[in-house]
Every structure is written in C-alpha cells, then in structure tokens.
Design a protein around this motif. Structure first.
Motif: not given
Length: 383
Positions: A56-81
């Motif tokens: 469960q720890t890792y799945t919960d961390l992926v959920v948290r990580s996705k927010a970081g991916w969304d922010e990075l894709q927003r600031v970079s203007g690039t689809q990374l996933i």
C-alpha cells in the motif's frame, strides 16, 4: 559558494535540483557525462508509469507522485506520460491482491477473468485473472530529465556542470568539498548524492560514518536488456496510434514486463524485458552493452507464447542499468547535510518528481521520508 551540490543528472538528481531551486537554493548539478546519457538508468523515452503494487505504501506514493508529474507537465508544457493503461497477470503477480490495494487507494481498476481479458485484448494471451488499471502509461525518461533541469534553470538558481565525474567528497569545517577525477574541486554547504549505478563505487568516498555504511543495504547493479518486437498490425505503430497497454507478467517460470516503444524506437512495437534477467556487475563502470543470447532466446519464446499480436523477431535491442536493494526499497537518508538518494532504477522512474521533493524535504528539514527508506534512524547517525 553554491548552497547545494547534486551529484548525478538522472531522474532523481534532476528532480532534487528542481525542488531545491524552487525553494531558493543555489544548486550546482555535477554530471559525469551528460544528463540522461545512455550509460545511466534514466536514458530513453519509454518507462512504465503504474499504480499497481502489492504494498500500500508504494501505491499511495504513486498517487502522490502523480501530482508532481501534473505540475511538471504544466510548467514544461510537455506531455511526459503517455496514457496506455496497464495489465497485470501471472500466477505470482496476484491480480486480486493488487486490486485490493488499488481499491484502498481510490485508483480506478477492473479485475477480469483470463477469457474476458482475451476478448478485450486479443494481442495478449493470459493464463490467470488480469488486473486492468487505465491510469497507467509510459513515461519519457530522457524528456523528463530535460524538463526537470529546464524548470530548475528557469528559477535562475541552477548551474549544470557536465563531464564532471565525482571521485570523492570531503568534509570541511563549513560543509563539503567535492573532488573530480581530474583534480577540480567545488565547495558547498550540503550535498545530494543521486549517482544511480555509480553509487556502489562512490559510497565509500563520501565521508560517511562507519555505522551508516555498515547498515547500508547491499546495492546490486545489473545490466538488463530489452527487446523491441514489431506489431503484426502496422496500424498499431506510430506516435498517433492508440497504444497497447503496458503489462507485468509474473509466473514461476519467468517474470517479464512490456510497454509500447517510445520516441527512441520510432513509436514502433512493444518493448519487452525480463525482470532481473541481466548479469550482475560491480557498478555502472563495468557495463559492456552486450546482450546475452540466452536471454534473447527466452524473451523471443515468451513473445511467441504470450504476445500473439507481435512478430517474435526483435527489430532492436538495448541494455540498461537496474540498481536494487535486497528489499527493492529505495534508500533516501541524511547524515549531517548530505542526503543519499538511491531510487533503485528497477521501479524508481515513476516516482521522479516525488523523490526530488522527499530529498529536498529531508535536506532542508521541511519533512521526512517513509521509514522503509531510512538507514540512519536505526544506526544513530541521523542529523
């Protein structure tokens, strides 16, 4: 003098640099060659992004990580996933157990029988129940490193030094002095070491306490290999084609994973590899880039049996580095003002933005990391 030195410009190091630069730290990244180079673990454009973990720890961390991916894709203007969805199956993969973890995390998923899955995805063959979770995808590792460094540079707080191989780190009265292999030096108040497959050869040169080093988990570096199999239907290839799902198949005979080829494979075919199928090497310095013929035969046989939608004749193959601990947990810990950040590249890519955040939190005292990733907490060496 720079505030912080980050050693390594792969996914973990670039992410740490981004988060530290955002917080106003003057960061210098030292890279032995170039960012996301082909000799490290963060090169290429195709890594699996998935939520399914038995813990469960890792799945919960992926959920948290996705927010970081969304922010990075927003600031970079690039689809990374690139969205693809993911399939998990096999008699030791436990699709039902994975479904329970995803349910607890609130991640969309579906559990199907082998026959129902075959009807939906005839390009695969299944022998067990199958877990489907549509939120998975393929992440662009090299593109992500570029985006992270660009975002850090945009703050005005980043300096990147390439062709700067670190030989050792020395404690000074006010901080640290980093020595390069050619005799150059650079001073800083704090250090983040994100050296990937080079960490085993560098660990003893970081001026870390003996108690910390004695408790450090053994790092195993493997030279893994992957194969690109062409699709039978050419319409499945191309940047704009509807991508196949990624998959993880774990049986008692063979553990494999696969994903659609990315930019470096011209968006063609399915990239397939065996988990821990490569040879063990002392460190990244020992890699030779030679694909093992027996491993190639094993993956071709797998494709013949379980991937009826491909031609079982690889059109390309490559090697890459996996650096793992015995537990497959990450190592993120701090001694004084030095953080060791070992993302363990077998499954660390999907956590990249979060790993940088965790390292920055630990270094600045703004937060902590999961106990599973700590060493110093049990050795008394923690800052």
């Amino acid at each position: 003098m720079t505030d912080t030195i980050v050693i390594g410009a792969g996914l973990a190091g670039a992410a740490a640099a981004w988060h530290l630069a955002q917080r106003g730290h003057h960061v210098t990244v030292l890279e032995r060659t170039t960012p996301a180079n082909e000799h490290g673990s963060s090169h290429g454009s195709a890594r699996i992004f998935r939520y399914a973990y038995p813990e469960q720890t890792y799945t919960d961390l992926v959920v948290r990580s996705k927010a970081g991916w969304d922010e990075l894709q927003r600031v970079s203007g690039t689809q990374l996933i690139r969205p693809t969805g993911a399939l998990d199956h096999g008699n030791i993969r436990d699709p039902a157990g994975l479904a329970a973890v995803l349910e607890a995390a609130g991640v969309e998923h579906e559990l199907l029988s082998a026959e129902a899955a075959k009807q939906r995805w005839p390009q695969f063959r299944f022998e067990t129940d199958v877990l489907w979770h549509p939120g998975a995808g393929v992440l662009d590792a090299g593109g992500t490193v570029d985006a992270l460094l660009a975002a850090a540079s945009a703050t005005g707080m980043l300096e990147l030094r390439t062709s700067w191989p670190v030989a050792r780190v020395e404690r000074t009265g006010s901080g640290y002095r980093v020595h390069s292999a050619d005799g150059s030096t650079l001073d800083a108040d704090s250090i983040v070491v994100a050296a990937g497959g080079w960490l085993p050869s560098l660990l003893g040169e970081l001026s870390l306490p003996t108690a910390f080093l004695d408790q450090f988990p053994k790092l195993e570096v493997r030279q893994e290999q992957a194969y690109h199999f062409p699709y039978l239907d050419d319409a499945d290839s191309g940047r704009d084609a509807a991508p196949w799902p990624t998959f993880i198949s774990k049986s008692r005979q063979l553990q494999t994973y696969g994903l659609p080829g990315g930019r470096d494979a011209d968006w063609r075919g399915q990239k397939v590899a065996q988990f821990n199928g490569g040879k063990i090497i002392d460190s990244a310095l020992a890699q030779d880039g030679i694909v093992d013929a027996a491993n190639r035969r094993a993956l071709i046989a797998y494709a013949e049996k379980f991937l009826p939608g491909v031609r079982p004749e690889p059109f390309a193959e490559t090697t890459c580095l996996f650096t793992t601990t015995p537990s497959e947990d990450f190592v993120i810990d701090r001694v004084d003002n030095l953080v060791v950040l070992s993302a363990c590249s077998g499954h660390g890519g999907k956590f990249a933005p979060l790993l940088g955040e965790l390292a920055a939190d630990l270094l600045t005292g703004a937060g902590t990391v999961p106990d599973e990733f700590r060493i110093a907490a049990t050795t008394g060496a923690a800052a």
